[in-house]
Design a protein around this motif. Structure first.
Motif, PDB file in Angstrom:
ATOM      1  N   VAL A 171      14.609   1.491  -1.491  1.00  0.00           N
ATOM      2  CA  VAL A 171      13.392   1.803  -2.033  1.00  0.00           C
ATOM      3  C   VAL A 171      12.771   0.363  -1.581  1.00  0.00           C
ATOM      4  N   ASN A 172      11.706   0.394  -0.879  1.00  0.00           N
ATOM      5  CA  ASN A 172      10.953  -0.667  -0.944  1.00  0.00           C
ATOM      6  C   ASN A 172       9.495  -0.266  -1.248  1.00  0.00           C
ATOM      7  N   THR A 173       9.026  -1.021  -2.199  1.00  0.00           N
ATOM      8  CA  THR A 173       7.471  -0.949  -2.748  1.00  0.00           C
ATOM      9  C   THR A 173       6.722  -2.225  -2.787  1.00  0.00           C
ATOM     10  N   PHE A 210       7.739  14.420  10.964  1.00  0.00           N
ATOM     11  CA  PHE A 210       7.117  15.796  10.621  1.00  0.00           C
ATOM     12  C   PHE A 210       5.359  15.582  10.066  1.00  0.00           C
ATOM     13  N   SER A 211       5.206  14.400   9.641  1.00  0.00           N
ATOM     14  CA  SER A 211       3.952  13.916   9.254  1.00  0.00           C
ATOM     15  C   SER A 211       3.984  12.467   9.178  1.00  0.00           C
ATOM     16  N   ASP A 212       2.920  11.768   8.682  1.00  0.00           N
ATOM     17  CA  ASP A 212       2.793  10.415   8.645  1.00  0.00           C
ATOM     18  C   ASP A 212       3.908   9.683   7.550  1.00  0.00           C
ATOM     19  N   ALA A 213       3.982  10.989   6.753  1.00  0.00           N
ATOM     20  CA  ALA A 213       4.967  10.379   5.406  1.00  0.00           C
ATOM     21  C   ALA A 213       6.421  10.787   5.561  1.00  0.00           C
ATOM     22  N   LEU A 214       7.103  11.720   6.468  1.00  0.00           N
ATOM     23  CA  LEU A 214       8.296  12.015   6.256  1.00  0.00           C
ATOM     24  C   LEU A 214       8.676  11.949   7.770  1.00  0.00           C
ATOM     25  N   ASP A 217       0.741  -1.176  -0.014  1.00  0.00           N
ATOM     26  CA  ASP A 217      -0.130   0.041   0.127  1.00  0.00           C
ATOM     27  C   ASP A 217       0.948   1.206  -0.040  1.00  0.00           C
ATOM     28  N   HIS A 218       2.014   1.062  -0.139  1.00  0.00           N
ATOM     29  CA  HIS A 218       2.922   2.550  -0.018  1.00  0.00           C
ATOM     30  C   HIS A 218       4.399   2.079  -0.380  1.00  0.00           C
ATOM     31  N   THR A 219       5.243   3.315  -0.762  1.00  0.00           N
ATOM     32  CA  THR A 219       6.493   3.012  -1.337  1.00  0.00           C
ATOM     33  C   THR A 219       7.403   3.630  -0.094  1.00  0.00           C
ATOM     34  N   LEU A 239      38.204  -9.383  18.132  1.00  0.00           N
ATOM     35  CA  LEU A 239      37.264  -8.282  18.642  1.00  0.00           C
ATOM     36  C   LEU A 239      35.851  -8.019  18.004  1.00  0.00           C
ATOM     37  N   PRO A 240      35.161  -8.441  19.184  1.00  0.00           N
ATOM     38  CA  PRO A 240      33.376  -8.539  18.749  1.00  0.00           C
ATOM     39  C   PRO A 240      32.751  -7.318  18.369  1.00  0.00           C
ATOM     40  N   PHE A 241      33.278  -6.099  18.640  1.00  0.00           N
ATOM     41  CA  PHE A 241      32.662  -4.760  18.025  1.00  0.00           C
ATOM     42  C   PHE A 241      33.678  -3.734  17.208  1.00  0.00           C
ATOM     43  N   GLY A 242      34.928  -4.605  16.592  1.00  0.00           N
ATOM     44  CA  GLY A 242      35.663  -3.923  15.876  1.00  0.00           C
ATOM     45  C   GLY A 242      36.399  -2.662  16.612  1.00  0.00           C
ATOM     46  N   MET A 243      36.861  -1.957  15.974  1.00  0.00           N
ATOM     47  CA  MET A 243      37.958  -0.847  16.579  1.00  0.00           C
ATOM     48  C   MET A 243      37.647   0.711  15.874  1.00  0.00           C
ATOM     49  N   ASN A 244      36.399   0.543  15.238  1.00  0.00           N
ATOM     50  CA  ASN A 244      36.451   1.822  14.582  1.00  0.00           C
ATOM     51  C   ASN A 244      36.157   3.001  15.619  1.00  0.00           C
ATOM     52  N   GLY A 245      35.603   3.047  16.890  1.00  0.00           N
ATOM     53  CA  GLY A 245      35.103   4.023  17.593  1.00  0.00           C
ATOM     54  C   GLY A 245      33.762   4.421  17.496  1.00  0.00           C
ATOM     55  N   GLY A 246      33.570   5.618  17.929  1.00  0.00           N
ATOM     56  CA  GLY A 246      32.168   6.311  17.733  1.00  0.00           C
ATOM     57  C   GLY A 246      32.041   6.705  16.339  1.00  0.00           C
ATOM     58  N   SER A 247      30.482   6.679  15.977  1.00  0.00           N
ATOM     59  CA  SER A 247      30.026   7.094  14.747  1.00  0.00           C
ATOM     60  C   SER A 247      28.843   8.034  14.978  1.00  0.00           C
ATOM     61  N   TYR A 248      28.377   8.898  14.018  1.00  0.00           N
ATOM     62  CA  TYR A 248      27.261   9.621  14.099  1.00  0.00           C
ATOM     63  C   TYR A 248      26.374   9.340  12.671  1.00  0.00           C
ATOM     64  N   TYR A 249      25.332   9.527  12.754  1.00  0.00           N
ATOM     65  CA  TYR A 249      24.415   9.482  11.283  1.00  0.00           C
ATOM     66  C   TYR A 249      23.058  10.250  11.413  1.00  0.00           C
ATOM     67  N   VAL A 250      22.788  10.247  10.170  1.00  0.00           N
ATOM     68  CA  VAL A 250      21.335  11.102   9.767  1.00  0.00           C
ATOM     69  C   VAL A 250      20.576  10.207   8.762  1.00  0.00           C
ATOM     70  N   ARG A 251      19.350  10.121   9.116  1.00  0.00           N
ATOM     71  CA  ARG A 251      18.672   9.392   8.281  1.00  0.00           C
ATOM     72  C   ARG A 251      17.233   9.728   7.904  1.00  0.00           C
ATOM     73  N   VAL A 252      16.682  10.169   6.731  1.00  0.00           N
ATOM     74  CA  VAL A 252      15.346  10.544   6.320  1.00  0.00           C
ATOM     75  C   VAL A 252      14.739   9.353   5.720  1.00  0.00           C
ATOM     76  N   ASP A 253      13.567   9.412   6.256  1.00  0.00           N
ATOM     77  CA  ASP A 253      12.460   8.218   5.858  1.00  0.00           C
ATOM     78  C   ASP A 253      11.438   8.848   5.179  1.00  0.00           C
ATOM     79  N   TYR A 254      11.095   8.703   3.987  1.00  0.00           N
ATOM     80  CA  TYR A 254       9.493   9.201   3.390  1.00  0.00           C
ATOM     81  C   TYR A 254       8.651   8.130   2.837  1.00  0.00           C
ATOM     82  N   ARG A 255       7.712   8.032   3.059  1.00  0.00           N
ATOM     83  CA  ARG A 255       6.466   7.159   2.603  1.00  0.00           C
ATOM     84  C   ARG A 255       5.482   7.832   1.640  1.00  0.00           C
ATOM     85  N   PHE A 256       5.190   7.220   0.757  1.00  0.00           N
ATOM     86  CA  PHE A 256       3.946   7.777  -0.182  1.00  0.00           C
ATOM     87  C   PHE A 256       3.414   6.591  -1.183  1.00  0.00           C
TER      88      PHE A 256
END
Length: 829
Positions: free
Chosen positions: A205-207, A771-775, A182-184, A812-829
């Motif tokens: 993309v999942n649709t 921001f809405s049901d879509a974004l 019912d959506h993408t 090493l179970p969790f590697g040795m990369n140290g900390g990370s930060y991320y930004v993610r945007v999800d949009y549904r239509f």
């Protein structure tokens, strides 16, 4: 629904049907059902089962919970959310740098069975032959499945070989694909480590679309670009002035996926199909070759060089089947499932020294040299194919006290094939004059080594294209002997074309003392057939020996001339017995607690041997020489020109014990916000209870030495705990998570001096705003306090810290990369 609540309710609703376990697809239900009742679950042959029926522990990880991790790979997601799962991160380990081993309950990668939509997933072509977790095994490439295609992940923490066949000794991971139409959904995510490297850009993309009135097709496309990380320190031993010579961290990788899931009503049943393609391109490195090393060429690399290993992993699968009712209370499912894993190697920034130092005049080796070796080459390809046919039936017959006996039965036929394709001649040959009997020497005057440096190619001697088949018949039964007592049993007969037949069984039970308190338990026998990879793999490569010296190494194929010379018999199956006992406490809808203890004994476990090297002193007490008949190892290895040999053999027994604790609590506040708390605790301990050797030449301690015992017993965390809190209020969602990884140890590169890396806690946090049901927008960080493993001991760890190996290597179970930060945007239509 909040994340923790979803996990809690799904776990309760699905655990019973998963635990039963033999039927590989759901029944088509004629009656109306709730959303949870309609979830397709492996082993679901009892309609309308509730949480009170569960006899074995199952964890359910929902799509919403997956999204909150910020992780982009299935292996990393399970590492963060499933304490019994381990996804060790390694480097300078050839193909294992890009295809990492995934384990359950600290056992091997090939002792956990992976399913997709309840159907057996094919294994990977790559064999882990370096000093890493899963050494000598070929598990399942769990990262070949795109995250965007996944509806949920089910983890059965119980031995299940009697229900599903080989590989299910430690448990089962079942990945359920999305069906929505019912959506993408479009997602874009970017990540970077605090250190300023390892940038990742991920898009998916999942649709879905309806097919006719009740049919569907769901499609997922995904791509990811991951830049390398490097935590190597300066090399103070091989270069002057000191500088970084190694690449120690995550390999550079580009990943592409295209998957589908579909169903179409046909007659009174459903025709279904699912599967997909993935391609991953990796870029990692081997050991640095210094300028004065006999394995380099000053004319090409005056300052030494770092061999570059390029890998390409192609994976494809498709399953097609039909399921339908069979009368009023039975149903049937017929399917065929094919999968293929292809792993290609290419070496660049390298050289075949024996090609470069070719005598100009073959009759006079001192006449001079001329350089003719290429610096890159195809070094070979590994291929694994699996085709599985299933015919399954499920229904019920009359039972006790008006309670029916629910039955599941069926048969399975599986064909597996393994192939090794040779690389370019320059990748494996010893010069181009070796047929004239001329010794070619490198820059130090020693005999030049054959093949490309870094990862010598597979030669026609190792090339193989062989397979096997097996057939299995199973029967499961489950019934309530009383209103409060559930009893289940399973039996499976399986026959393999290469080593014969085996019979396994399982008993499970649950007693509900009250509506809030229950006791559950299982006991089972199991087995694991030797993988076709273990049966047919062979390789000649350059590895470190016990003295830290790069040495030509032969991985001898089982049942070969070399293994027969040592007296090693052909591989046989592993056998296991396992049991679990658990308590379930659910006093109300807001709180649940389960505690399960388990034990798994494995006999005749298949291992990858220690490095077997020629004797320095013969049995007569004299130094070994070519004419000393009292040096049997040297007599076998010297004629084939290698410094050490390894092979697969049934050589040890192990015992793994542990405890799993799962607690969930959710609270609804007067202001409309909710707080969901989850605590997941996992403890395990593995012991090698016996070592044995079939060889009259090699003692058990030489065949599987203390270094490998340490890797098996202490290489994976004995503790892994997850604490998670999810707070929701209107458009806001705040997630906090702590992962504690217990200490690990290894002595693979410092034999006799065990290196221990202490336990660490990693904290993750994310904030999501809709921001809405879509974004929606999510901002988060993983390992936000920038935790690293302990540094390698500079004295006992010599020379590796001095070569730039700051934080360890093999475990090493969790590697040795140290900390990370991320930004993610999800949009549904």
């Amino acid at each position: 629904m909040p994340v923790a609540t979803q996990r809690h309710r799904l776990t309760l609703a699905i655990a019973a049907t998963f635990a039963a376990g033999a039927f590989a697809a759901p029944a088509v239900q004629a009656q109306d059902a709730t959303t949870l009742d309609r979830i397709e679950v492996v082993g679901s042959r009892v309609l309308g089962r509730t949480a009170e029926d569960t006899a074995a522990p199952v964890d359910i990880i929902s799509a919403e919970e997956i999204r909150t991790t910020g992780a982009m790979e299935v292996g990393q997601i399970l590492q963060m959310l499933e304490p019994s799962f381990n996804f060790s991160r390694t480097f300078v380990s050839d193909g294992t740098d890009i295809l990492r081993p995934a384990t359950l309950r600290a056992l091997g990668p090939d002792q956990v069975l992976v399913l997709v939509n309840g159907k057996r997933r094919h294994q990977q072509a790559l064999v882990n032959v370096q000093q890493t977790i899963g050494r000598g095994s070929a598990g399942t490439d769990i990262n070949a499945i795109p995250v965007s295609a996944i509806e949920r992940i089910e983890v059965l923490r119980d031995g299940a070989a009697a229900q599903y066949g080989s590989d299910a000794i430690s448990g089962v991971i079942n990945i359920i694909l999305k069906k929505q139409t019912d959506h993408t959904e479009v997602s874009v995510e970017g990540l970077q480590y605090y250190a300023g490297d390892g940038e990742m850009l991920h898009g998916s993309v999942n649709t879905g679309f309806k097919l006719g009135g009740d049919g569907f097709i769901n499609l997922s496309a995904e791509a990811r670009n991951r830049n390398e990380t490097n935590r190597a320190g300066p090399d103070s031993l091989r270069v002057d002035p000191p500088r970084v010579t190694q690449r120690l961290g995550d390999a550079d990788a580009k990943d592409y996926y295209l998957w589908f899931n579909s169903g179409l009503p046909v007659g009174n049943g459903e025709l279904y199909a699912f599967g997909g393609l993935s391609r991953r391109e990796g870029d990692s490195s081997g050991f640095f070759r210094s300028a004065g090393d006999n394995r380099t060429v000053p004319d090409l690399y005056p300052d030494g060089f770092l061999p570059n290993i390029l890998t390409t992993v192609d994976d494809g699968s498709i399953a097609v089947g039909y399921r339908a009712p069979l009368g009023d209370i039975w149903d049937w499912d017929i399917s065929i499932n094919h999968g293929r894993s292809k792993f290609g190697f290419e070496e660049s920034n390298s050289v075949n020294v024996s090609w470069w130092y070719e005598p100009i005049d073959p009759t006079d080796p001192s006449a001079g040299i001329h350089g003719t070796s290429p610096t890159s080459a195809d070094t070979g390809t590994l291929e694994y194919d699996q085709t599985t046919f299933n015919l399954d039936f499920r229904g019920s017959v009359g039972g006790f006290n008006d309670e029916p006996i629910y039955l599941g039965t069926g048969l399975e036929y599986r064909r597996e094939n393994y192939a090794i394709r040779a690389g370019d001649p320059v990748s494996y040959t010893y010069g181009r004059t070796d047929d004239r009997g001329i010794d070619i020497v490198g820059q130090t005057g020693d005999t030049a080594q054959p093949g490309m440096q870094g990862f010598p190619g597979f030669s026609p001697r190792e090339a193989v294209d062989e397979g096997r088949h097996n057939v299995a018949v199973y029967l499961d039964a489950e019934t309530n002997l009383s209103e409060r007592f559930l009893l289940g049993a399973a039996a499976r007969w399986e026959d393999y074309s290469d080593f014969g037949s085996t019979v396994t069984g399982k008993l499970s039970a649950r007693f509900d003392a009250t509506d809030a308190f229950a006791i559950r338990g299982t006991v089972s026998s199991g087995f694991r057939a030797p993988g076709v990879q273990q049966l047919f793999y062979g390789q000649r490569s350059t590895n470190l020996n016990a003295a830290g010296v790069l040495t030509d190494t032969l991985t001898a194929r089982q049942d070969s001339d070399v293994t027969r010379a040592f007296g090693i018999e052909p591989l046989q199956e592993e056998t296991s017995t396992s049991g679990s006992l658990g308590l379930v406490f659910t006093p109300n809808d807001r709180f649940s607690l389960t505690v399960d203890v388990f034990r798994i004994d494995i006999d005749d476990r298949i291992i990858f041997s220690s490095n077997i090297q020629p004797e320095a002193v013969g049995n007569d007490g004299n130094p070994c020489a070519a004419d000393n008949a009292n040096c049997p190892i040297a007599a076998i290895l010297d004629p084939i020109g290698v410094g050490q040999v390894l092979f697969f053999t049934n050589a040890i027994d192990t015992r793994t014990t542990g405890v799993d604790v799962v607690a969930n609590h959710n609270t609804e506040f007067a202001g409309g916000s909710t707080l969901n708390l989850t605590a997941l605790l996992h403890f395990n301990k593995t012991e090698v209870t016996a070592r044995r050797s079939q060889s009259p030449i090699l003692s058990p301690e030489a065949l599987f030495d203390d270094t490998q015992v340490t890797l098996l017993e202490e290489g994976q965390p004995g503790e892994h705990h997850v604490l998670q809190a999810v707070w929701n209020k209107d458009a806001w969602q705040l997630t906090g998570r702590a992962n504690y990884y217990g200490s690990v140890a290894g002595e693979g590169f410092t034999p006799g001096l065990k290196q221990t890396w202490g336990g660490k806690t990693l904290f993750d946090m994310s904030v999501r705003y809709a921001f809405s049901d879509a974004l929606s927008l999510t901002v988060g960080g993983n390992n936000i306090f920038d935790e690293y493993p302990d540094k390698w001991d500079e004295v006992d760890g010599f020379p590796f810290p001095q070569l730039g190996f700051k934080y360890g290597w093999e475990t090493l179970p969790f590697g040795m990369n140290g900390g990370s930060y991320y930004v993610r945007v999800d949009y549904r239509f």
